[in-house]
Write a protein that holds these residues in place. Structure first.
Motif, PDB file in Angstrom:
ATOM      1  N   ALA A 113     -26.988  63.703  23.693  1.00  0.00           N
ATOM      2  CA  ALA A 113     -25.962  64.117  23.118  1.00  0.00           C
ATOM      3  C   ALA A 113     -25.266  65.435  23.422  1.00  0.00           C
ATOM      4  O   ALA A 113     -25.902  65.979  24.432  1.00  0.00           O
ATOM      5  N   LEU A 114     -24.036  65.716  23.298  1.00  0.00           N
ATOM      6  CA  LEU A 114     -23.416  66.817  23.790  1.00  0.00           C
ATOM      7  C   LEU A 114     -22.159  67.206  22.818  1.00  0.00           C
ATOM      8  O   LEU A 114     -21.653  66.449  22.191  1.00  0.00           O
ATOM      9  N   THR A 115     -22.286  68.426  22.664  1.00  0.00           N
ATOM     10  CA  THR A 115     -21.183  69.023  21.839  1.00  0.00           C
ATOM     11  C   THR A 115     -20.045  69.504  22.890  1.00  0.00           C
ATOM     12  O   THR A 115     -20.201  70.036  23.923  1.00  0.00           O
ATOM     13  N   LEU A 116     -18.628  69.303  22.487  1.00  0.00           N
ATOM     14  CA  LEU A 116     -17.701  69.567  23.429  1.00  0.00           C
ATOM     15  C   LEU A 116     -17.136  71.053  22.994  1.00  0.00           C
ATOM     16  O   LEU A 116     -16.275  71.348  23.806  1.00  0.00           O
ATOM     17  N   ASP A 117     -17.514  71.344  21.731  1.00  0.00           N
ATOM     18  CA  ASP A 117     -16.975  72.520  21.412  1.00  0.00           C
ATOM     19  C   ASP A 117     -18.228  73.401  20.687  1.00  0.00           C
ATOM     20  O   ASP A 117     -18.872  73.255  19.672  1.00  0.00           O
ATOM     21  N   ALA A 118     -18.414  74.591  21.399  1.00  0.00           N
ATOM     22  CA  ALA A 118     -19.754  75.458  21.197  1.00  0.00           C
ATOM     23  C   ALA A 118     -19.755  75.760  19.802  1.00  0.00           C
ATOM     24  O   ALA A 118     -20.631  76.182  19.100  1.00  0.00           O
ATOM     25  N   ALA A 119     -18.372  76.059  18.995  1.00  0.00           N
ATOM     26  CA  ALA A 119     -18.371  76.413  17.533  1.00  0.00           C
ATOM     27  C   ALA A 119     -18.901  75.656  16.978  1.00  0.00           C
ATOM     28  O   ALA A 119     -18.790  75.794  15.509  1.00  0.00           O
ATOM     29  N   HIS A 120     -19.112  74.269  17.204  1.00  0.00           N
ATOM     30  CA  HIS A 120     -19.454  73.211  16.449  1.00  0.00           C
ATOM     31  C   HIS A 120     -20.844  72.595  17.156  1.00  0.00           C
ATOM     32  O   HIS A 120     -20.593  71.659  17.587  1.00  0.00           O
ATOM     33  N   PRO A 121     -21.894  73.245  16.540  1.00  0.00           N
ATOM     34  CA  PRO A 121     -23.057  72.486  17.071  1.00  0.00           C
ATOM     35  C   PRO A 121     -23.287  71.049  16.668  1.00  0.00           C
ATOM     36  O   PRO A 121     -22.587  70.693  15.735  1.00  0.00           O
ATOM     37  N   LEU A 122     -23.896  70.418  17.361  1.00  0.00           N
ATOM     38  CA  LEU A 122     -24.320  68.877  16.991  1.00  0.00           C
ATOM     39  C   LEU A 122     -25.049  68.782  15.675  1.00  0.00           C
ATOM     40  O   LEU A 122     -25.854  69.570  15.286  1.00  0.00           O
ATOM     41  N   PRO A 123     -24.429  67.746  14.919  1.00  0.00           N
ATOM     42  CA  PRO A 123     -25.069  67.426  13.697  1.00  0.00           C
ATOM     43  C   PRO A 123     -26.188  66.809  13.833  1.00  0.00           C
ATOM     44  O   PRO A 123     -26.405  65.776  14.745  1.00  0.00           O
ATOM     45  N   ALA A 124     -27.146  66.817  12.728  1.00  0.00           N
ATOM     46  CA  ALA A 124     -28.156  65.902  12.829  1.00  0.00           C
ATOM     47  C   ALA A 124     -27.914  64.856  11.758  1.00  0.00           C
ATOM     48  O   ALA A 124     -26.887  64.568  11.274  1.00  0.00           O
ATOM     49  N   GLY A 125     -28.610  63.520  12.432  1.00  0.00           N
ATOM     50  CA  GLY A 125     -28.364  62.297  11.677  1.00  0.00           C
ATOM     51  C   GLY A 125     -28.379  60.922  12.679  1.00  0.00           C
ATOM     52  O   GLY A 125     -28.814  60.957  13.928  1.00  0.00           O
ATOM     53  N   GLY A 141      -9.226  67.442  20.651  1.00  0.00           N
ATOM     54  CA  GLY A 141      -9.921  67.855  19.423  1.00  0.00           C
ATOM     55  C   GLY A 141     -11.382  67.304  19.121  1.00  0.00           C
ATOM     56  O   GLY A 141     -12.043  67.470  17.984  1.00  0.00           O
ATOM     57  N   GLU A 142     -11.697  66.518  19.731  1.00  0.00           N
ATOM     58  CA  GLU A 142     -13.044  65.694  19.626  1.00  0.00           C
ATOM     59  C   GLU A 142     -14.131  66.808  19.800  1.00  0.00           C
ATOM     60  O   GLU A 142     -14.065  67.676  20.752  1.00  0.00           O
ATOM     61  N   ARG A 143     -15.236  66.698  19.122  1.00  0.00           N
ATOM     62  CA  ARG A 143     -16.358  67.638  19.141  1.00  0.00           C
ATOM     63  C   ARG A 143     -17.758  67.185  19.644  1.00  0.00           C
ATOM     64  O   ARG A 143     -18.329  68.051  20.455  1.00  0.00           O
ATOM     65  N   HIS A 144     -18.262  65.898  19.464  1.00  0.00           N
ATOM     66  CA  HIS A 144     -19.512  65.395  19.601  1.00  0.00           C
ATOM     67  C   HIS A 144     -19.270  64.098  20.435  1.00  0.00           C
ATOM     68  O   HIS A 144     -18.632  63.080  20.160  1.00  0.00           O
ATOM     69  N   VAL A 145     -20.432  63.922  21.602  1.00  0.00           N
ATOM     70  CA  VAL A 145     -20.298  62.793  22.427  1.00  0.00           C
ATOM     71  C   VAL A 145     -22.206  62.459  22.297  1.00  0.00           C
ATOM     72  O   VAL A 145     -22.835  63.164  22.595  1.00  0.00           O
ATOM     73  N   VAL A 146     -22.357  61.038  22.139  1.00  0.00           N
ATOM     74  CA  VAL A 146     -23.680  60.532  22.603  1.00  0.00           C
ATOM     75  C   VAL A 146     -23.620  59.481  23.582  1.00  0.00           C
ATOM     76  O   VAL A 146     -22.562  58.958  23.680  1.00  0.00           O
ATOM     77  N   VAL A 147     -24.741  59.432  24.242  1.00  0.00           N
ATOM     78  CA  VAL A 147     -24.763  58.493  25.280  1.00  0.00           C
ATOM     79  C   VAL A 147     -26.325  57.933  25.194  1.00  0.00           C
ATOM     80  O   VAL A 147     -27.114  58.700  25.064  1.00  0.00           O
ATOM     81  N   LEU A 148     -26.349  56.615  25.736  1.00  0.00           N
ATOM     82  CA  LEU A 148     -27.666  55.784  25.654  1.00  0.00           C
ATOM     83  C   LEU A 148     -27.543  55.577  27.176  1.00  0.00           C
ATOM     84  O   LEU A 148     -27.010  54.609  27.462  1.00  0.00           O
ATOM     85  N   GLY A 149     -28.345  56.380  28.099  1.00  0.00           N
ATOM     86  CA  GLY A 149     -28.500  56.105  29.416  1.00  0.00           C
ATOM     87  C   GLY A 149     -29.387  56.594  30.210  1.00  0.00           C
ATOM     88  O   GLY A 149     -30.319  57.223  29.732  1.00  0.00           O
ATOM     89  N   HIS A 150     -29.368  56.589  31.510  1.00  0.00           N
ATOM     90  CA  HIS A 150     -30.366  57.337  32.306  1.00  0.00           C
ATOM     91  C   HIS A 150     -30.340  58.786  32.219  1.00  0.00           C
ATOM     92  O   HIS A 150     -29.176  59.572  32.427  1.00  0.00           O
ATOM     93  N   PRO A 151     -31.726  59.243  31.964  1.00  0.00           N
ATOM     94  CA  PRO A 151     -31.726  60.667  31.742  1.00  0.00           C
ATOM     95  C   PRO A 151     -31.565  61.583  32.901  1.00  0.00           C
ATOM     96  O   PRO A 151     -31.725  62.655  32.837  1.00  0.00           O
ATOM     97  N   GLU A 152     -31.527  60.917  34.123  1.00  0.00           N
ATOM     98  CA  GLU A 152     -31.642  61.824  35.417  1.00  0.00           C
ATOM     99  C   GLU A 152     -30.033  61.902  35.684  1.00  0.00           C
ATOM    100  O   GLU A 152     -29.519  62.877  36.189  1.00  0.00           O
ATOM    101  N   TYR A 153     -29.051  61.299  35.025  1.00  0.00           N
ATOM    102  CA  TYR A 153     -27.642  61.201  35.299  1.00  0.00           C
ATOM    103  C   TYR A 153     -26.702  62.074  34.505  1.00  0.00           C
ATOM    104  O   TYR A 153     -26.068  62.693  34.791  1.00  0.00           O
ATOM    105  N   TYR A 154     -27.122  61.630  33.018  1.00  0.00           N
ATOM    106  CA  TYR A 154     -26.233  62.538  32.236  1.00  0.00           C
ATOM    107  C   TYR A 154     -26.350  63.958  31.778  1.00  0.00           C
ATOM    108  O   TYR A 154     -25.483  64.716  31.569  1.00  0.00           O
ATOM    109  N   PRO A 155     -27.531  64.484  32.136  1.00  0.00           N
ATOM    110  CA  PRO A 155     -27.501  65.905  32.124  1.00  0.00           C
ATOM    111  C   PRO A 155     -26.464  66.672  32.884  1.00  0.00           C
ATOM    112  O   PRO A 155     -26.226  67.896  32.518  1.00  0.00           O
ATOM    113  N   ARG A 156     -26.152  66.129  33.925  1.00  0.00           N
ATOM    114  CA  ARG A 156     -25.320  66.767  34.868  1.00  0.00           C
ATOM    115  C   ARG A 156     -23.967  67.380  34.112  1.00  0.00           C
ATOM    116  O   ARG A 156     -23.114  68.206  34.532  1.00  0.00           O
ATOM    117  N   PHE A 157     -23.638  66.556  32.991  1.00  0.00           N
ATOM    118  CA  PHE A 157     -22.482  66.622  32.081  1.00  0.00           C
ATOM    119  C   PHE A 157     -22.802  67.689  30.944  1.00  0.00           C
ATOM    120  O   PHE A 157     -21.768  67.947  30.259  1.00  0.00           O
TER     121      PHE A 157
END
Length: 170
Positions: free
Chosen positions: A148-160, A109-125
């Motif tokens: 950042a990524l939302t795991l649930d399209a019904a819950h857009p990423l929050p700003a902050g 039931g988690e909704r949002h994920v952030v990553v600090l990493g290689h911009p060429e690698y993580y967009p595939r997810f």
């Protein structure tokens, strides 16, 4: 050469092997120490979100870890670190571990994920530039590296501002 990898949640017996994987994958032992510190932090650690890609002998060769963070006041997950034994890199083990971790997070039931990493690698997810969603850090990093990524399209990423668990030191 890419192959199909089996993935599963880390077990207690895997802890020393995961430490070896992370130590081998990075130039310093800092990331392995970070995993140990996150594992010991009850506010960060979420059982079932440390995933491994295993070889044919069920021995971990890749690892992806999701721990608790916050975007503003909203709970989110931080993907870090992702590690693969050097001799197994570029074979899909890291991708398999990350996909398994994101799937497990979604099932919890988690909704949002952030990553600090290689911009060429993580967009595939499905990760996109966090700043496009009003998400930032308190430290300077290249804009394209924070995603950042939302795991649930019904819950857009929050700003902050992202608040990482204490072991990250940011």
């Amino acid at each position: 050469m890419s192959r199909t990898w089996n993935t599963r949640a880390e077990t207690g017996a895997d802890i020393p092997v995961v430490r070896d994987v992370v130590t081998a994958a990075f130039p310093t032992p800092e990331e392995a120490a970070l995993v140990d510190a996150l594992r010991a932090d009850p506010g960060a650690w979420i059982e079932g979100l440390s995933l491994v890609a295993v070889d044919d002998s069920d021995r971990p060769v890749g690892h992806a870890l999701l721990t608790r963070c916050h975007i503003g006041n909203r709970p989110a997950l931080c993907l870090a670190p992702v590690a693969v034994r050097p001799e197994r890199q570029r074979g899909g083990a890291g991708t398999a571990a990350v996909r398994a971790a994101l799937d497990a997070a979604g099932r919890l039931g988690e909704r949002h994920v952030v990553v600090l990493g290689h911009p060429e690698y993580y967009p595939r997810f499905g990760f996109t530039r966090a700043s496009a969603h009003g998400i930032g850090l308190t430290v300077d990093v290249p804009d394209e590296a924070l995603m950042a990524l939302t795991l649930d399209a019904a819950h857009p990423l929050p700003a902050g501002t992202v608040r990482y668990a204490a072991p990250f030191g940011i």
